[in-house]
Write a protein that holds these residues in place. Structure first.
Motif, PDB file in Angstrom:
ATOM      1  N   PHE A 120       0.810  -1.212   0.000  1.00 30.29           N
ATOM      2  CA  PHE A 120       0.000   0.000   0.000  1.00 30.29           C
ATOM      3  C   PHE A 120       0.847   1.268   0.000  1.00 30.29           C
ATOM      4  N   PHE A 121       2.162   1.128   0.043  1.00 26.30           N
ATOM      5  CA  PHE A 121       3.054   2.278   0.072  1.00 26.30           C
ATOM      6  C   PHE A 121       3.947   2.273  -1.172  1.00 26.30           C
ATOM      7  N   ASN A 122       4.506   3.440  -1.502  1.00 26.75           N
ATOM      8  CA  ASN A 122       5.413   3.510  -2.644  1.00 26.75           C
ATOM      9  C   ASN A 122       6.631   2.627  -2.441  1.00 26.75           C
ATOM     10  N   ARG A 123       7.114   2.596  -1.197  1.00 28.85           N
ATOM     11  CA  ARG A 123       8.244   1.736  -0.846  1.00 28.85           C
ATOM     12  C   ARG A 123       7.927   1.047   0.469  1.00 28.85           C
ATOM     13  N   SER A 124       8.432  -0.168   0.606  1.00 27.01           N
ATOM     14  CA  SER A 124       8.138  -0.930   1.811  1.00 27.01           C
ATOM     15  C   SER A 124       8.727  -0.254   3.035  1.00 27.01           C
ATOM     16  N   ILE A 125       7.929  -0.177   4.100  1.00 33.67           N
ATOM     17  CA  ILE A 125       8.401   0.437   5.335  1.00 33.67           C
ATOM     18  C   ILE A 125       8.979  -0.595   6.297  1.00 33.67           C
ATOM     19  N   PHE A 126       8.803  -1.905   5.982  1.00 30.66           N
ATOM     20  CA  PHE A 126       9.353  -2.971   6.800  1.00 30.66           C
ATOM     21  C   PHE A 126      10.045  -3.992   5.907  1.00 30.66           C
ATOM     22  N   SER A 127      10.855  -4.832   6.521  1.00 28.79           N
ATOM     23  CA  SER A 127      11.423  -5.988   5.834  1.00 28.79           C
ATOM     24  C   SER A 127      10.747  -7.251   6.346  1.00 28.79           C
ATOM     25  N   VAL A 128      10.767  -8.304   5.533  1.00 28.01           N
ATOM     26  CA  VAL A 128      10.245  -9.608   5.935  1.00 28.01           C
ATOM     27  C   VAL A 128      11.255 -10.667   5.521  1.00 28.01           C
ATOM     28  N   MET A 129      11.565 -11.566   6.451  1.00 30.44           N
ATOM     29  CA  MET A 129      12.512 -12.652   6.205  1.00 30.44           C
ATOM     30  C   MET A 129      11.882 -13.967   6.623  1.00 30.44           C
ATOM     31  N   ALA A 130      12.191 -15.036   5.889  1.00 35.32           N
ATOM     32  CA  ALA A 130      11.706 -16.364   6.237  1.00 35.32           C
ATOM     33  C   ALA A 130      12.529 -16.917   7.403  1.00 35.32           C
ATOM     34  N   ALA A 131      11.864 -17.240   8.510  1.00 36.54           N
ATOM     35  CA  ALA A 131      12.553 -17.829   9.664  1.00 36.54           C
ATOM     36  C   ALA A 131      12.673 -19.339   9.527  1.00 36.54           C
ATOM     37  N   THR A 132      11.843 -19.927   8.676  1.00 37.25           N
ATOM     38  CA  THR A 132      11.889 -21.339   8.312  1.00 37.25           C
ATOM     39  C   THR A 132      11.632 -21.413   6.813  1.00 37.25           C
ATOM     40  N   PRO A 133      11.781 -22.568   6.198  1.00 38.12           N
ATOM     41  CA  PRO A 133      11.272 -22.690   4.823  1.00 38.12           C
ATOM     42  C   PRO A 133       9.792 -22.326   4.800  1.00 38.12           C
TER      43      PRO A 133
END
Length: 277
Positions: A120-133
């Protein structure tokens, strides 16, 4: 091919999800259908969607991706116009700090949406990483927006997701500002168990918790050794038991009193249980 009665192929994320489901008592001999998807299980438990909505969802959940443990799904500061609906696996939503540290904002569990609110934003305000597969169903933001225009129930469900996320963040603010370290860890365990149980990925009193103590500490504002001591104290009091990555809740009532955990912020909604026609 849309997700209807398609069998899931073997992959690390799927295998991990199967272990979690097996622990929750799910019958894995059956083919998975759209009704079995954790995202749909969550929505249907609140009466938010009907059969026509399910058909529409099945038509867009047609691209499946597997993400390796430790892989970035969203990077803070970059454009991201995709919604990834989590079928299995665990992730972490976090923000990066100037000196290289991070603050984990929330755990991402099966049935959650990655890319919400980033898309919903022009650029992501957070990061997301996979903690498991992780196993994800990837949908373009435009396709999901079009679906919401056609299926009002799904649009309302997205609003409910936003309200639920806001309530989770509010409780995490209380964690950081007012709860003791022991209360924070107890609240985190109860919240995670409730969220997993809602989508059929935990049994009545046990669940898989694959996050490292460092990650839990980053979420709760504690050091990893402090998290370790708090878990030991909960075990010493006979409130929980742990084995590898499995947490067993032994004295739920006492644990809820300690954490001041009341799950209405995760389960209640002002929507009617009768789908909109």
């Amino acid at each position: 091919m849309p997700l209807t009665v398609q069998k899931i192929r073997s992959n690390p994320a799927g295998d991990y999800g199967m272990r979690v489901q097996r622990a929750a008592g799910v019958d894995l001999t059956k083919d998975r259908t759209i009704e079995d998807h954790p995202f749909v299980v969550k929505l249907r438990s609140h009466g938010l969607i009907d059969q026509e909505d399910l058909k529409a969802l099945g038509r867009i959940l047609n691209r499946k991706v597997t993400v390796k443990k430790g892989q970035d799904i969203i990077v803070q500061g970059y454009e991201y116009k995709t919604l990834d609906i989590v079928e299995s696996g665990f992730g972490l939503r976090f923000t990066l700090l100037h000196q290289g540290g991070r603050q984990i904002l929330n755990a991402i569990l099966p049935g959650d949406i990655v890319g919400f609110p980033a898309s919903f934003f022009n650029r992501s305000i957070f990061s997301v990483m996979a903690a498991t597969p992780m196993s994800l169903h990837r949908v373009s933001f435009d396709a999901f927006t079009e679906l919401c225009k056609q299926r009002t129930n799904i649009a309302l469900a997205l609003i409910w997701f936003a309200a639920r996320e806001a309530s989770i963040y509010a409780h995490h603010l209380v964690d950081a500002g007012r709860r003791s370290p022991l209360e924070r860890v107890a609240h985190f365990l109860l919240e995670t168990h409730f969220r997993l149980k809602t989508v059929g990925c935990a049994s009545e009193d046990s669940f898989e918790l694959p996050f490292s103590q460092e990650s839990i500490g980053d979420a709760l504002g504690l050091s990893a050794p402090h998290v370790n001591r708090m878990l030991s104290e909960l075990r010493h009091q006979g409130l929980i038991g742990t084995q590898n990555h499995t947490v067993n809740i032994l004295e739920r009532a006492a644990l809820q009193i300690l954490a001041e955990f009341e799950p209405s912020y995760l389960e209640r909604t002002s929507f009617s249980r009768n789908p909109i026609r």
